[in-house]
Structure formats: C-alpha cells, structure tokens
Design an enzyme around this catalytic site. Structure first.
Site, PDB file in Angstrom:
ATOM      1  N   HIS A  99       5.395  17.234   8.742  1.00 46.66           N
ATOM      2  CA  HIS A  99       4.981  18.385   9.898  1.00 46.66           C
ATOM      3  C   HIS A  99       5.582  19.569   9.802  1.00 46.66           C
ATOM      4  O   HIS A  99       6.976  19.670   9.685  1.00 46.66           O
ATOM      5  CB  HIS A  99       4.756  17.921  11.332  1.00 46.66           C
ATOM      6  CG  HIS A  99       5.885  17.373  11.873  1.00 46.66           C
ATOM      7  ND1 HIS A  99       6.512  16.372  11.613  1.00 46.66           N
ATOM      8  CD2 HIS A  99       6.815  18.137  12.551  1.00 46.66           C
ATOM      9  CE1 HIS A  99       7.560  15.736  12.172  1.00 46.66           C
ATOM     10  NE2 HIS A  99       7.783  17.147  12.919  1.00 46.66           N
ATOM     11  N   HIS A 101       6.445  23.030  11.640  1.00 44.24           N
ATOM     12  CA  HIS A 101       6.633  23.600  13.042  1.00 44.24           C
ATOM     13  C   HIS A 101       6.184  25.141  12.910  1.00 44.24           C
ATOM     14  O   HIS A 101       7.023  25.724  11.913  1.00 44.24           O
ATOM     15  CB  HIS A 101       7.979  23.272  13.611  1.00 44.24           C
ATOM     16  CG  HIS A 101       8.353  22.119  13.933  1.00 44.24           C
ATOM     17  ND1 HIS A 101       8.263  21.550  15.164  1.00 44.24           N
ATOM     18  CD2 HIS A 101       8.798  21.121  13.338  1.00 44.24           C
ATOM     19  CE1 HIS A 101       8.639  20.293  15.253  1.00 44.24           C
ATOM     20  NE2 HIS A 101       9.150  19.890  14.086  1.00 44.24           N
TER      21      HIS A 101
HETATM   22  P1  AMP Z   1      10.345  16.691  14.619  1.00 44.87           P
HETATM   23  O1  AMP Z   1      11.504  16.367  15.135  1.00 44.87           O
HETATM   24  O2  AMP Z   1      10.481  17.750  13.274  1.00 44.87           O
HETATM   25  O3  AMP Z   1       9.949  15.212  13.905  1.00 44.87           O
HETATM   26  O4  AMP Z   1       9.276  17.178  15.435  1.00 44.87           O
HETATM   27  C1  AMP Z   1       8.384  16.134  16.232  1.00 44.87           C
HETATM   28  C2  AMP Z   1       7.739  17.207  17.185  1.00 44.87           C
HETATM   29  O5  AMP Z   1       6.393  16.560  17.419  1.00 44.87           O
HETATM   30  C3  AMP Z   1       8.389  17.346  18.489  1.00 44.87           C
HETATM   31  O6  AMP Z   1       8.494  18.636  18.407  1.00 44.87           O
HETATM   32  C4  AMP Z   1       7.384  16.762  19.422  1.00 44.87           C
HETATM   33  O7  AMP Z   1       7.293  17.569  20.528  1.00 44.87           O
HETATM   34  C5  AMP Z   1       6.127  16.691  18.880  1.00 44.87           C
HETATM   35  N1  AMP Z   1       5.358  15.782  19.302  1.00 44.87           N
HETATM   36  C6  AMP Z   1       5.522  14.481  19.455  1.00 44.87           C
HETATM   37  N2  AMP Z   1       4.454  13.511  19.889  1.00 44.87           N
HETATM   38  C7  AMP Z   1       3.476  14.495  19.992  1.00 44.87           C
HETATM   39  C8  AMP Z   1       2.074  14.486  20.558  1.00 44.87           C
HETATM   40  N3  AMP Z   1       1.575  13.403  20.850  1.00 44.87           N
HETATM   41  N4  AMP Z   1       1.478  15.561  20.462  1.00 44.87           N
HETATM   42  C9  AMP Z   1       1.927  16.978  20.148  1.00 44.87           C
HETATM   43  N5  AMP Z   1       3.331  16.891  19.751  1.00 44.87           N
HETATM   44  C10 AMP Z   1       4.104  15.745  19.592  1.00 44.87           C
END
Ligand code: AMP
Ligand code: ZN
Length: 144
Positions: A99, A101
C-alpha cells in the site's frame, strides 16, 4: 487472500471510507492518520510486496497517489504531501498487502520523519554499492 485485512476491505467484508476506486486500485482513508486526510492506495489484487505488482498497476497506484496529493492541496489546503511505502517488516510494513500512503502536509503540522544522514567512508565505497545495486536491477521481473 482470506486473512488479509485489505483484501477483506476490497471484498466489502470490512468497511472503509472510500476516496477513489477503479478496476485496478482502491484508495481509502487510513484509520490512524498522520494528519487528517491521510489515505492508502492499494492494488485490488493481493501483493505482499510492491515488487510483485505489475508495472501497469504500480503506475496506476503512483498516479492515483500523486493526484490524490494534489486533491489534498486543493481540498484541504495542504502545503504539500508525502508518498510513502514500507516494504517488509524491517521497513515498518505492518499490513502485508502492499500500500502507498498519501499524507497531506502543512508547514506547521509538527510531524517530522526520523530521517538520519550517514556518510560514506569514501567515494569508492559509494560507487561500489551503486554498482552492486545497478547490476541486480531487472526490469519486468516480478518478485517478492
Ligand atoms: P504500514 O505500517 O505501512 O503497513 O501501514 C498500515 C496502515 O494501515 C496504518 O497506517 C494503519 O493505520 C492502516 N490501517 C490498518 N487497518 C486499517 C483499516 N481497517 N482501515 C484503514 N486503515 C487501516
Ligand atoms: Zn491482501
């Protein structure tokens, strides 16, 4: 992928606040934003690593991410934005569905990346490392 939270969002099994969707990607609000408006852009197909995403899908992710960044400037009066992607646990990846950001930024938001700046011992050390990476770049090769 059954146990992947982002695949479950794509399947509609877990709710999300959608910002953009097309046949290749979905963009939705991050539930724990760095700043209000922080979104995630994800491929609809499951890929753990960005390195296994086909070029057309990766290009779409980057394009949607950058256009969403511009939208944040227009809609939220952000001064700029960060595009950020963590690949691998050691890099800070928590959700194992690749993903991107997109984080709206303002000059006074008080957020700072903990970004260190080391120095190479010599030009030849830097050149040798560059050559090692360069030799291993294989465009078109998709791997985890
Ligand atoms: P990473 O640390 O790059 O893997 O980021 C994962 C991101 O996913 C974090 O910023 C979380 O806040 C976000 N996240 C996790 N679960 C959800 C969800 N159900 N809906 C929206 N964002 C999420
Ligand atoms: Zn997934």
């Amino acid at each position: 992928m059954k146990n992947c939270i982002f695949c479950r969002i794509i399947a509609g099994e877990i709710p999300c606040t959608k910002v953009y969707e097309d046949e290749l990607v979905l963009a939705f609000m991050d539930i724990a934003p760095i700043n209000p408006g922080h979104i995630l852009v994800i491929p609809k197909e499951h890929h753990t690593s960005v390195a296994s995403i086909p070029e057309n899908v990766g290009g779409r992710i980057f394009h949607v991410g950058s256009r969403a960044g511009v939208a944040m400037k227009r809609a939220l009066h952000a001064d700029g934005f960060n595009l950020h992607l963590s690949d691998g646990t050691c890099a800070g990846q928590v959700v194992m569905h690749a993903h991107l950001h997109v984080v709206p930024r303002s000059l006074e938001d008080g957020f700072h990346w903990n970004w260190r700046q080391l120095k190479y011992a010599s030009d030849s050390e830097r050149n040798a490392i560059a050559a090692q990476i360069s030799e291993k770049i294989k465009l078109g090769e998709l791997s985890e």
